[in-house]
Design a protein around this motif. Structure first.
Motif, PDB file in Angstrom:
ATOM      1  N   PHE A 247      31.761  29.874  33.295  1.00  0.00           N
ATOM      2  CA  PHE A 247      32.863  29.966  34.260  1.00  0.00           C
ATOM      3  C   PHE A 247      32.504  29.228  35.550  1.00  0.00           C
ATOM      4  CE2 PHE A 247      32.885  33.828  31.618  1.00  0.00           C
ATOM      5  CZ  PHE A 247      34.135  33.694  31.020  1.00  0.00           C
TER       6      PHE A 247
ATOM      7  N   VAL B  98      33.542  29.824  39.685  1.00  0.00           N
ATOM      8  CA  VAL B  98      33.856  31.222  39.992  1.00  0.00           C
ATOM      9  C   VAL B  98      32.737  31.764  40.883  1.00  0.00           C
ATOM     10  CG1 VAL B  98      34.259  33.520  39.029  1.00  0.00           C
ATOM     11  CG2 VAL B  98      35.120  31.510  37.839  1.00  0.00           C
TER      12      VAL B  98
ATOM     13  N   SER C 156      32.682  37.468  42.116  1.00  0.00           N
ATOM     14  CA  SER C 156      33.644  37.690  41.033  1.00  0.00           C
ATOM     15  C   SER C 156      32.943  37.802  39.683  1.00  0.00           C
ATOM     16  CB  SER C 156      34.681  36.565  40.989  1.00  0.00           C
ATOM     17  OG  SER C 156      35.492  36.604  42.146  1.00  0.00           O
ATOM     18  N   LEU C 157      31.955  36.933  39.448  1.00  0.00           N
ATOM     19  CA  LEU C 157      31.213  37.006  38.187  1.00  0.00           C
ATOM     20  C   LEU C 157      30.439  38.313  38.088  1.00  0.00           C
ATOM     21  CD1 LEU C 157      29.880  33.378  37.646  1.00  0.00           C
ATOM     22  CD2 LEU C 157      31.567  34.607  36.273  1.00  0.00           C
TER      23      LEU C 157
ATOM     24  N   ALA D 112      32.825  41.158  37.282  1.00  0.00           N
ATOM     25  CA  ALA D 112      33.257  41.057  35.881  1.00  0.00           C
ATOM     26  C   ALA D 112      32.120  41.458  34.933  1.00  0.00           C
ATOM     27  CB  ALA D 112      33.733  39.639  35.578  1.00  0.00           C
TER      28      ALA D 112
ATOM     29  N   GLU E  54      35.753  37.393  30.690  1.00  0.00           N
ATOM     30  CA  GLU E  54      36.894  36.518  30.942  1.00  0.00           C
ATOM     31  C   GLU E  54      38.161  37.322  31.246  1.00  0.00           C
ATOM     32  OE1 GLU E  54      38.666  32.485  29.021  1.00  0.00           O
ATOM     33  OE2 GLU E  54      38.123  34.071  27.607  1.00  0.00           O
TER      34      GLU E  54
ATOM     35  N   LEU F 145      37.995  38.703  34.723  1.00  0.00           N
ATOM     36  CA  LEU F 145      38.232  37.640  35.706  1.00  0.00           C
ATOM     37  C   LEU F 145      39.719  37.312  35.807  1.00  0.00           C
ATOM     38  CD1 LEU F 145      35.251  35.240  34.912  1.00  0.00           C
ATOM     39  CD2 LEU F 145      35.574  36.580  37.007  1.00  0.00           C
ATOM     40  N   GLU F 146      40.389  37.256  34.666  1.00  0.00           N
ATOM     41  CA  GLU F 146      41.832  36.968  34.678  1.00  0.00           C
ATOM     42  C   GLU F 146      42.604  38.081  35.364  1.00  0.00           C
ATOM     43  OE1 GLU F 146      42.708  36.425  30.548  1.00  0.00           O
ATOM     44  OE2 GLU F 146      41.830  34.406  30.493  1.00  0.00           O
TER      45      GLU F 146
ATOM     46  N   SER G 298      41.528  40.227  37.584  1.00  0.00           N
ATOM     47  CA  SER G 298      41.198  40.394  38.995  1.00  0.00           C
ATOM     48  C   SER G 298      41.554  39.165  39.828  1.00  0.00           C
ATOM     49  CB  SER G 298      39.701  40.690  39.161  1.00  0.00           C
ATOM     50  OG  SER G 298      38.945  39.564  38.785  1.00  0.00           O
TER      51      SER G 298
ATOM     52  N   GLY H 222      39.901  36.464  39.692  1.00  0.00           N
ATOM     53  CA  GLY H 222      38.643  35.799  40.039  1.00  0.00           C
ATOM     54  C   GLY H 222      38.275  34.664  39.129  1.00  0.00           C
ATOM     55  N   GLY H 223      39.184  34.218  38.279  1.00  0.00           N
ATOM     56  CA  GLY H 223      38.839  33.181  37.311  1.00  0.00           C
ATOM     57  C   GLY H 223      39.051  31.770  37.797  1.00  0.00           C
TER      58      GLY H 223
END
Length: 189
Positions: free
Chosen positions: A123, A126, A130-131, A134, A174, A177-178, A180, A182-183
């Motif tokens: 990713f 990002v 965020s990572l 997640a 993933e 992330l989508e 939130s 954060g992707g």
């Protein structure tokens, strides 16, 4: 001319440059090692803040320590690429008091280093934050040296200090992330 490297070794000794730093200097050069040091300091400060906000105590062998190692590797991948980030992190563990994988705390660090690098590569763009969120949500990081996953992982015949994340785990990251937001391509500051 110094064919056997004694003059350089002597200079390192005078300057107080340890083995880990020597390896980093060879890998990254003088400018790169300064950037690597800045990343270490930045991630330590962030981990101390993270620990303070969550009342975790010092970032040692706890969630804040996991956060520090994970986000340090994410940032190193962003700046230096996956292979150099792995070498930097592996050398850090190799030259630690416990040695590479020589203790549960080292195993915890190796695990979180590996997961951070893998997710940074999967990713790109990002943010570390965020990572991390997640990865915690997906349960792919180790938050304590007592985590039983470390036993099975370190005794595996394929063990090389790398975590084999499943496709299901990657999808869980993933998905988080989508959900939130954060992707996307975020700033890592």
């Amino acid at each position: 001319m110094d064919p056997d490297g004694r003059e350089q070794s002597y200079l390192y000794d005078i300057l107080g440059i340890n083995e880990e730093q020597r390896e980093a200097l060879k890998l990254l050069g003088p400018i790169g090692i300064l950037r690597a040091r800045a990343i270490v300091d930045e991630r330590l400060e962030a981990a101390q803040k993270y620990a303070h906000e969550r009342r975790l105590g010092p970032p040692v062998d706890n969630e804040a320590d996991a956060y520090r190692h994970f986000t340090w590797n994410v940032k190193n991948v962003e700046v230096f690429g996956v292979e150099k980030a792995k070498t930097i992190a592996d050398n850090h563990e190799k030259y630690s008091a416990e040695g590479f994988g020589g203790s549960r705390r080292s195993l915890m660090d190796l695990w979180n280093n590996s997961v951070g690098r893998q997710l940074a590569a999967l990713f790109p763009g990002v943010s570390e934050e965020s990572l991390w969120e997640a990865a915690v949500n997906a349960g792919v990081v180790v938050l304590t040296p007592d985590d039983p996953r470390l036993d099975e992982w370190s005794s595996s015949s394929e063990w090389q200090g790398e975590v084999s994340m499943t496709e299901e785990q990657k999808r869980a990251v993933e998905k988080h992330l989508e959900q939130s937001g954060g992707g996307g391509d975020e700033s890592c500051e």
